[in-house]
Design an enzyme around this catalytic site. Structure first.
Site, short mmCIF file in Angstrom:
data_model
loop_
_atom_site.label_atom_id
_atom_site.label_comp_id
_atom_site.label_asym_id
_atom_site.label_seq_id
_atom_site.Cartn_x
_atom_site.Cartn_y
_atom_site.Cartn_z
N ASP A 25 -22.79 10.38 30.20
CA ASP A 25 -22.57 9.00 29.82
C ASP A 25 -23.69 8.66 28.82
O ASP A 25 -24.75 9.31 28.82
CB ASP A 25 -22.65 8.12 31.07
CG ASP A 25 -22.60 6.65 30.74
OD1 ASP A 25 -21.95 6.27 29.75
OD2 ASP A 25 -23.22 5.86 31.48
N ASP A 27 -25.11 5.12 27.54
CA ASP A 27 -26.09 4.08 27.92
C ASP A 27 -26.62 4.36 29.32
O ASP A 27 -25.87 4.33 30.28
CB ASP A 27 -25.43 2.69 27.91
CG ASP A 27 -25.32 2.12 26.51
OD1 ASP A 27 -26.32 2.14 25.78
OD2 ASP A 27 -24.22 1.67 26.15
O1 M1P Z 1 -21.48 2.37 28.20
C1 M1P Z 1 -21.53 1.30 29.08
C2 M1P Z 1 -21.03 0.04 28.43
O2 M1P Z 1 -21.85 -0.28 27.32
C3 M1P Z 1 -21.57 -1.49 26.72
O3 M1P Z 1 -21.76 -2.50 27.69
P1 M1P Z 1 -22.73 -3.77 27.49
O4 M1P Z 1 -22.62 -4.21 26.07
O5 M1P Z 1 -22.20 -4.74 28.49
O6 M1P Z 1 -24.12 -3.31 27.84
C4 M1P Z 1 -20.14 -1.59 26.25
O7 M1P Z 1 -19.98 -0.83 25.08
C5 M1P Z 1 -19.18 -1.15 27.32
O8 M1P Z 1 -17.91 -0.98 26.74
C6 M1P Z 1 -19.60 0.15 27.95
O9 M1P Z 1 -18.75 0.44 29.02
#
Ligand code: M1P
Length: 271
Positions: A25, A27
């Site tokens: 993943d 983030d």
């Molecule tokens: O990868 C996790 C999430 O990252 C973003 O979420 P947020 O902007 O709320 O931090 C988005 O791109 C979301 O689509 C994605 O699941």
């Protein structure tokens, strides 16, 4: 080696662990939320790629992964991974070549989408939250992303919203309402990041990307990936890594941040 040197990798079928792939993943496991990947993370990925196939599977759209991983490395993100799975694999690349993609609007249809979008925009308009910015619905290829504060929030604003939401549960309540009204459409609502949640057809979660790997085995001289490691941070029920983390085709690893990913990779692969 400098960050902009292009390292070479053995062809997939010649890697020492040729039927193993590590999927990450984005983030959390590879970057701090919405921030660029560090040189240390890029370095460990390079080392790992000498041993087995690597890929990312992110909920965000491709341009975000380009910005968070490709840009700091100074090269296109598709050159840094064997497989790139954006929007859970609804947009996908193997060794830089696009794989078949699927469309959210094609699946849902304009009329139902309009009903959903209108409801969300009304709901957000009525929300009394400390800060609102812009882009409350981001329309993507394989999903939509909905944010009560808006995707234009700055890093400080998104951090503040995340804290606020832990108490106020704005997203949880919003999603509960959507499940009630639109659940019959076969939609899934996943809170994955700090300020938003993703909406996509049931089954189009991160496990979607596994069908691309299964297709590899069907190609002439294709590789059957027998060992699929997945590294995610939102691996608990309701988190957007949960389905792939618990899928019987994967070996799931929970990580807290990129530093933890590096630590676990060093241990697992002797890097
Ligand atoms: O990868 C996790 C999430 O990252 C973003 O979420 P947020 O902007 O709320 O931090 C988005 O791109 C979301 O689509 C994605 O699941």
């Amino acid at each position: 080696m400098s960050l902009t040197d292009t390292p070479s990798y053995p062809p997939l079928e010649e890697r020492p662990l040729k039927d193993t792939i590590c999927l990450f993943d984005v983030d959390g496991p590879l970057t701090h939320p919405r921030l660029p990947a560090s040189p240390e993370t890029l370095e460990i990925l390079r080392a790992l790629r000498q041993k087995c196939a690597i890929g990312f599977v992110g909920g965000s759209n491709f341009s975000k992964q380009e910005e968070q991983i490709g840009k700091p490395a100074g090269v296109p993100v598709t050159t840094l991974f064997d497989f790139c799975f954006s929007e859970n694999g609804l947009t996908a690349f193997k060794l830089g070549q696009a794989l078949p993609s699927a469309s959210f609007i094609g699946w849902l249809g304009e009329d139902k989408y309009k009903e959903l979008a209108n409801f969300c925009l009304h709901y957000i308009a009525d929300l009394d939250i400390p800060v609102k910015r812009g882009t409350f619905i981001e329309f993507r290829n394989g999903m939509i992303n909905i944010s009560p504060i808006g995707r234009n929030a700055s890093t400080d604003e998104r951090n503040a919203f995340e804290q606020y939401d832990k108490e106020a549960k704005v997203r949880e309540k919003f999603v509960a309402e959507l499940r009630q009204r639109f659940g019959h459409l076969g939609l899934n609502f996943a809170i994955g990041g700090q300020i938003s949640f993703d909406v996509f057809p049931i089954g189009w979660d991160k496990t979607y990307c596994l069908r691309h790997l299964e297709n590899e085995a069907k190609k002439p001289n294709g590789i059957a990936y027998k060992t699929i490691h997945f590294f995610g941070d939102k691996t608990y029920p309701g988190g957007n890594d949960y389905e792939i983390f618990t899928d019987e085709r994967t070996i799931g690893h929970t990580v807290t941040d990129p530093e933890d990913t590096i630590r676990q990779l060093k241990e697992l692969f002797d890097l």
